[in-house]
Design an enzyme around this catalytic site. Structure first.
Site, short mmCIF file in Angstrom:
data_model
loop_
_atom_site.label_atom_id
_atom_site.label_comp_id
_atom_site.label_asym_id
_atom_site.label_seq_id
_atom_site.Cartn_x
_atom_site.Cartn_y
_atom_site.Cartn_z
CB CYS A 1 -0.90 0.00 1.23
SG CYS A 1 0.02 0.11 2.79
CB THR B 1 -5.07 1.82 10.08
OG1 THR B 1 -3.77 1.22 10.18
CG2 THR B 1 -5.06 3.20 10.71
CB SER C 1 1.44 -8.83 8.51
OG SER C 1 0.55 -8.11 7.69
CB SER C 2 -2.68 -6.57 12.15
OG SER C 2 -4.06 -6.55 12.44
CG ASN C 3 -2.33 -6.00 6.21
OD1 ASN C 3 -2.33 -6.56 5.11
ND2 ASN C 3 -1.23 -5.47 6.71
CG HIS D 1 4.29 -5.80 11.41
ND1 HIS D 1 3.14 -5.52 12.13
CD2 HIS D 1 5.32 -5.36 12.19
CE1 HIS D 1 3.47 -4.94 13.27
NE2 HIS D 1 4.78 -4.83 13.33
CG HIS E 1 -0.62 -3.98 16.08
ND1 HIS E 1 -0.29 -2.78 15.50
CD2 HIS E 1 -0.52 -4.92 15.10
CE1 HIS E 1 -0.02 -2.97 14.21
NE2 HIS E 1 -0.16 -4.27 13.95
CD GLU F 1 -2.60 1.42 13.43
OE1 GLU F 1 -3.69 2.03 13.40
OE2 GLU F 1 -2.28 0.55 12.58
#
Length: 331
Positions: A20, A172, A230-232, A49, A132, A134
């Site tokens: 992104c 996010t 990596s959360s996403n 991440h 996390h 963030e």
């Protein structure tokens, strides 16, 4: 891992996927800092991440540390895309470090919202994952006025001091569906809960979830390229399973593909998290082709053309001329 060339099925390749704008900006920031200042350039936490991105930057001279007190006084340090709390910024200043802030602008937006709501004496319910980076950065903006809600289940038990003065914010990179379920449960208990002025879950996270939903319903197995922290990326596995995939697995790269996952499959879905270089996806497609899944159909649900400016310290080269990559993006 199978008979090369023997056709067994097809691949549905999700788009958008991978890098992104915020990740691209952060990675380019470290690259530009190394070009400008030479190695070592220190980076607090993983810049993004992804283990492959971190390893490549280490090869170029980046040194990753957990905290700024590990950085020699006066050295350059880059703050990761996930953001840092004011306490970390102050600690860097106290050590005389030359900081470059590569926080994703969309994370910075959430930080500013937290500061504003705290200034207005609102109580903030921050939806996000415990531990996390963030979340730690955002909570650090208003620690006395922020309460973390880690899941829909926690929404049922969280206690607040003033239920008539609440607003919610979110990490996010969450699952859109799970976040909305958390908000629904919170509002059932606290009807006056206010919404943030704009959606906190970033456009890239949402786009990748929409794309994986589209391929999941037709896939026997979905493969998500992305690292465990990596959360996403982890959310993409969950979203695929929730929207029709019979199975879904996260892998760091093609070497982690288990041949057993392909047994009996006619359609394999492939996507990648927002911090994953495209070459890792192409490597996986090559391995799948060698196992009979050589027919690839890209399923696109959105176009992405957003770019972010580099941190201000890196927008000009050493001579003072504007750097051609000042607006981010890869040259």
């Amino acid at each position: 891992m199978g008979t090369a060339g023997a056709s067994r099925g097809r691949v549905l390749l999700a788009a958008p996927r991978g890098y992104c704008a915020g990740v691209d900006r952060a990675v380019v920031a470290v690259e530009k800092a190394l070009e400008r200042y030479g190695s070592p350039v220190y980076v607090r936490k993983q810049i993004v991440h992804n283990v492959h991105v971190v390893a490549r930057l280490e090869e170029q001279g980046a040194v990753f540390v957990d905290e700024v007190d590990e950085v020699p006084s006066g050295a350059h340090v880059v703050f990761s895309a996930h953001g840092v709390s004011p306490a970390v910024v102050q600690a860097a200043e106290d050590r005389g470090l030359r900081a470059i802030d590569a926080t994703c602008p969309l994370v910075t937006k959430v930080h500013r919202e937290a500061v504003r709501f705290a200034r207005d004496d609102r109580q903030i319910l921050l939806i996000g994952h415990h531990g996390h980076e963030e979340v730690e950065g955002t909570m650090g903006e208003a620690p006395e006025r922020t309460t973390l809600v880690g899941s829909p289940e926690e929404a049922d038990t969280v206690e607040v001091a003033d239920p008539d003065n609440l607003v919610w914010l979110s990490q996010t990179t969450l699952s859109v569906d799970e976040t909305m379920e958390t908000v629904r449960r919170l509002r059932a208990r606290f009807p006056k809960l206010a919404d943030p002025p704009s959606d906190d879950i970033c456009y890239a996270t949402q786009n990748r979830q929409v794309a994986v939903k589209k391929i999941a319903r037709d896939a026997d197995v979905v493969l998500v390229v992305g690292s465990a922290n990596s959360s996403n990326s982890v959310r993409l596995v969950e979203v695929a399973l929730d929207h029709g995939a019979r199975a879904a697995h996260r892998i760091d790269d093609a070497s982690e593909l288990d041949p057993a996952w392909l047994e009996g499959a006619a359609t394999v879905g492939v996507t990648s998290g927002a911090s994953v270089p495209e070459r890792l996806v192409q490597d996986l497609l090559a391995v799948l082709a060698g196992n009979g899944f050589g027919s690839v159909e890209e399923v696109r649900t959105a176009e992405e053309d957003l770019v972010f400016s580099l941190p201000r310290e890196l927008r000009r080269d050493a001579s003072g001329a504007r750097d051609p990559r000042a607006l981010g993006g890869r040259s």
